[in-house]
Design a protein around this motif. Structure first.
Motif, short mmCIF file in Angstrom:
data_model
loop_
_atom_site.label_atom_id
_atom_site.label_comp_id
_atom_site.label_asym_id
_atom_site.label_seq_id
_atom_site.Cartn_x
_atom_site.Cartn_y
_atom_site.Cartn_z
N ASN A 114 0.88 -1.03 0.12
CA ASN A 114 0.08 0.07 0.15
C ASN A 114 0.93 1.33 -0.07
OD1 ASN A 114 0.64 0.21 2.68
ND2 ASN A 114 -0.90 -0.26 3.65
N GLU A 115 0.21 2.46 0.30
CA GLU A 115 1.17 3.66 0.31
C GLU A 115 2.03 3.84 1.49
OE1 GLU A 115 -2.23 6.40 0.23
OE2 GLU A 115 -3.28 4.81 1.61
N LEU A 116 2.13 2.84 2.59
CA LEU A 116 2.83 3.00 3.43
C LEU A 116 4.04 2.19 3.20
CD1 LEU A 116 0.00 3.96 4.76
CD2 LEU A 116 1.02 3.12 7.04
N ALA A 117 3.82 0.76 2.79
CA ALA A 117 5.05 0.00 2.86
C ALA A 117 4.88 -1.42 2.00
CB ALA A 117 5.19 -0.87 4.29
N GLY A 118 5.72 -2.39 2.07
CA GLY A 118 5.54 -3.50 1.13
C GLY A 118 5.00 -4.59 1.98
N SER A 119 4.41 -5.60 1.27
CA SER A 119 3.65 -6.48 1.90
C SER A 119 4.69 -7.78 1.64
CB SER A 119 2.28 -6.96 1.34
OG SER A 119 2.00 -8.36 1.70
N CYS A 120 4.45 -8.79 2.83
CA CYS A 120 5.39 -10.07 2.36
C CYS A 120 4.76 -10.80 1.29
CB CYS A 120 4.77 -11.07 3.87
SG CYS A 120 3.15 -11.56 4.00
N TYR A 121 3.89 -10.67 0.64
CA TYR A 121 3.66 -11.27 -0.68
C TYR A 121 4.02 -10.61 -1.85
CZ TYR A 121 0.74 -14.42 2.19
OH TYR A 121 0.32 -15.26 3.30
N GLU A 124 8.59 -7.89 -5.15
CA GLU A 124 9.55 -6.96 -4.32
C GLU A 124 9.14 -5.95 -3.14
OE1 GLU A 124 12.76 -6.76 -5.51
OE2 GLU A 124 12.39 -8.30 -7.30
N ASP A 125 9.94 -6.07 -2.32
CA ASP A 125 9.35 -5.34 -1.08
C ASP A 125 9.99 -3.63 -1.37
OD1 ASP A 125 8.85 -4.12 1.35
OD2 ASP A 125 9.79 -5.62 2.53
N SER A 126 8.99 -2.70 -1.43
CA SER A 126 9.52 -1.47 -1.65
C SER A 126 10.27 -0.72 -0.32
CB SER A 126 8.34 -0.85 -2.06
OG SER A 126 7.26 -0.65 -1.09
N GLY A 127 10.09 -1.39 0.64
CA GLY A 127 10.46 -0.71 1.99
C GLY A 127 9.41 0.37 2.31
N LEU A 128 9.79 0.83 3.51
CA LEU A 128 8.59 1.92 4.07
C LEU A 128 8.84 3.15 3.18
CD1 LEU A 128 7.15 1.93 6.69
CD2 LEU A 128 8.99 3.33 7.85
N SER A 129 7.58 3.76 2.86
CA SER A 129 7.55 4.96 1.98
C SER A 129 7.60 6.06 2.89
CB SER A 129 6.36 5.07 1.24
OG SER A 129 5.21 5.11 2.17
N ARG A 130 7.84 7.30 2.46
CA ARG A 130 7.90 8.51 3.13
C ARG A 130 6.55 8.64 3.91
NH1 ARG A 130 8.84 13.37 -0.20
NH2 ARG A 130 7.09 12.44 -1.71
N PHE A 131 5.46 8.39 3.45
CA PHE A 131 4.22 8.49 4.04
C PHE A 131 4.23 7.67 5.15
CE2 PHE A 131 -0.57 7.39 4.21
CZ PHE A 131 -0.83 8.45 5.09
N ASP A 158 12.63 -1.45 7.99
CA ASP A 158 12.60 -0.01 8.07
C ASP A 158 11.73 0.69 8.99
OD1 ASP A 158 14.15 0.35 5.74
OD2 ASP A 158 12.50 0.36 4.48
N ALA A 159 10.52 -0.06 9.39
CA ALA A 159 9.68 0.53 10.57
C ALA A 159 10.45 0.44 11.74
CB ALA A 159 8.51 -0.40 10.42
N ILE A 160 11.31 -0.61 11.95
CA ILE A 160 12.08 -0.57 13.38
C ILE A 160 12.85 0.57 13.49
CG2 ILE A 160 13.71 -2.07 14.70
CD1 ILE A 160 12.47 -4.47 13.59
N GLU A 161 13.68 0.80 12.41
CA GLU A 161 14.42 2.01 12.29
C GLU A 161 13.89 3.13 12.48
OE1 GLU A 161 18.30 3.76 9.53
OE2 GLU A 161 17.06 1.99 8.90
N ALA A 162 12.59 3.16 11.82
CA ALA A 162 11.88 4.50 11.82
C ALA A 162 11.08 5.01 13.07
CB ALA A 162 10.98 4.66 10.70
N SER A 163 11.00 3.78 13.70
CA SER A 163 10.03 3.93 14.89
C SER A 163 10.79 4.39 16.23
CB SER A 163 9.23 2.78 15.29
OG SER A 163 8.34 2.97 16.59
#
Length: 323
Positions: A114-121, A124-131, A158-163
């Protein structure tokens, strides 16, 4: 008592009574998968009605202290959660608004990017987006726990790092123990352990496997091996148990509105629509065997308490409050 990091389905009085019978004093419930803001508000209203109608045995909790109090009274503390970020509808200010309505756990993505991050399925996992980074920071500030159970590994790291606060994987297992896209790499589990996060070990057969579903000792052995990776302070319970699901519920979970075709989620073509529960977990009340199973595989009383409830309570204390 025990706390279950994630259950879903249509709860009713019997569901609460079954949890009481197992001495489950707290549970994160799934208020939505693909629903937008208005549908999510409807769901929250229905949960309030359900809690009001069953106030003698269940109560909505918004703090760690409330979870501990409600569970200590022999009732079930209901923690409101969502398995997707669709409820925010791309509006950063909705995070605070839903937090004020009692929502305490939100998964960044469900089964799709979605617009936040990439799913396990996703391939390619896009990583955490700016939003996505903005939402994580807003959740930290509003008192919401960031959940990355269905999120891809890169996005989870990415979420672990950003949080600014520890995060959770409320319902998954170690991929090194059972190879499935929904499960987490050792790198993710170690990062959780290093930052105070928690993984809730799942009992959903499709991501747990027949071996670990064969007996309570086998499942608790899986928990023990997960502890070896993430550490004793970062492993808990997140069964992913469902209540009163129908074929329409499974179709909504797996397909939502986004596909006309068949999407199997964690299942696969040819498998039963509903995965058989673990051999030791035929009914919800069977969760009561977990503490004994943990003792049987060698955990001390202190460690049993951490896995069954204290690790979740510590994480809730760190995250269920405004920054």
């Amino acid at each position: 008592m025990m706390i279950d990091g994630l259950q879903c389905g249509h709860f009713d009085r019997q569901a609460f009574q079954s949890l009481q019978a197992a001495k489950v004093g707290g549970v994160v419930v799934t208020c939505g998968f693909w629903e937008g803001a208005v549908e999510s508000l409807d769901s929250l209203g229905q949960w309030r009605d359900l809690a009001r109608d069953n106030a003698d045995i269940a109560e909505i909790a918004t703090t760690s202290a409330e979870v501990e109090r409600i569970g200590g009274e022999g009732k079930v503390a209901v923690i409101l959660g969502f398995q997707n970020a669709n409820l925010f509808e791309g509006r950063i200010r909705f995070v605070e608004l839903f937090a004020e309505l009692g929502v305490r756990v939100v998964q960044l993505t469900y089964n799709n990017q979605n617009e936040l991050a990439g799913s396990c399925y996703e391939a390619e996992d896009s990583g955490l987006s700016r939003f996505g980074k903005e939402v994580v920071r807003e959740m930290n500030a509003a008192g919401m726990l960031v959940d990355c159970s269905h999120v891809g590994d890169r996005s989870t790291l990415d979420a672990i790092e950003a949080s600014a606060k520890p995060i959770a994987v409320t319902h998954a297992n170690a991929r090194s123990l059972f190879d499935h896209k929904r499960n987490k790499s050792d790198n993710v589990l170690k990062a959780l352990g290093q930052t105070g996060g928690v993984i809730g070990c799942a009992a959903y057969r499709n991501i747990t496997g027949d071996e670990y579903c064969s007996s309570i000792e086998a499942w608790c052995g899986m928990v023990a091996r997960t502890v070896e990776i993430a550490g004793i302070d970062s492993v808990a319970i997140g069964t992913d148990r469902s209540h009163n699901f129908t074929a329409l519920d499974y179709a909504w979970m797996r397909q939502g509105r986004w596909t006309r075709g068949a999407d199997y989620g964690a299942s696969a073509a040819g498998k039963p629509l509903k995965a058989p529960p673990p051999d030791w977990f035929q009914k919800v009340a069977d969760m009561g065997v977990i503490p004994g199973g943990l003792r049987a595989v060698g955990f001390s009383e202190e460690d049993v308490a951490k896995i069954t409830h204290k690790n979740w309570l510590r994480l809730y204390e760190a995250t269920f409050r405004k920054a």
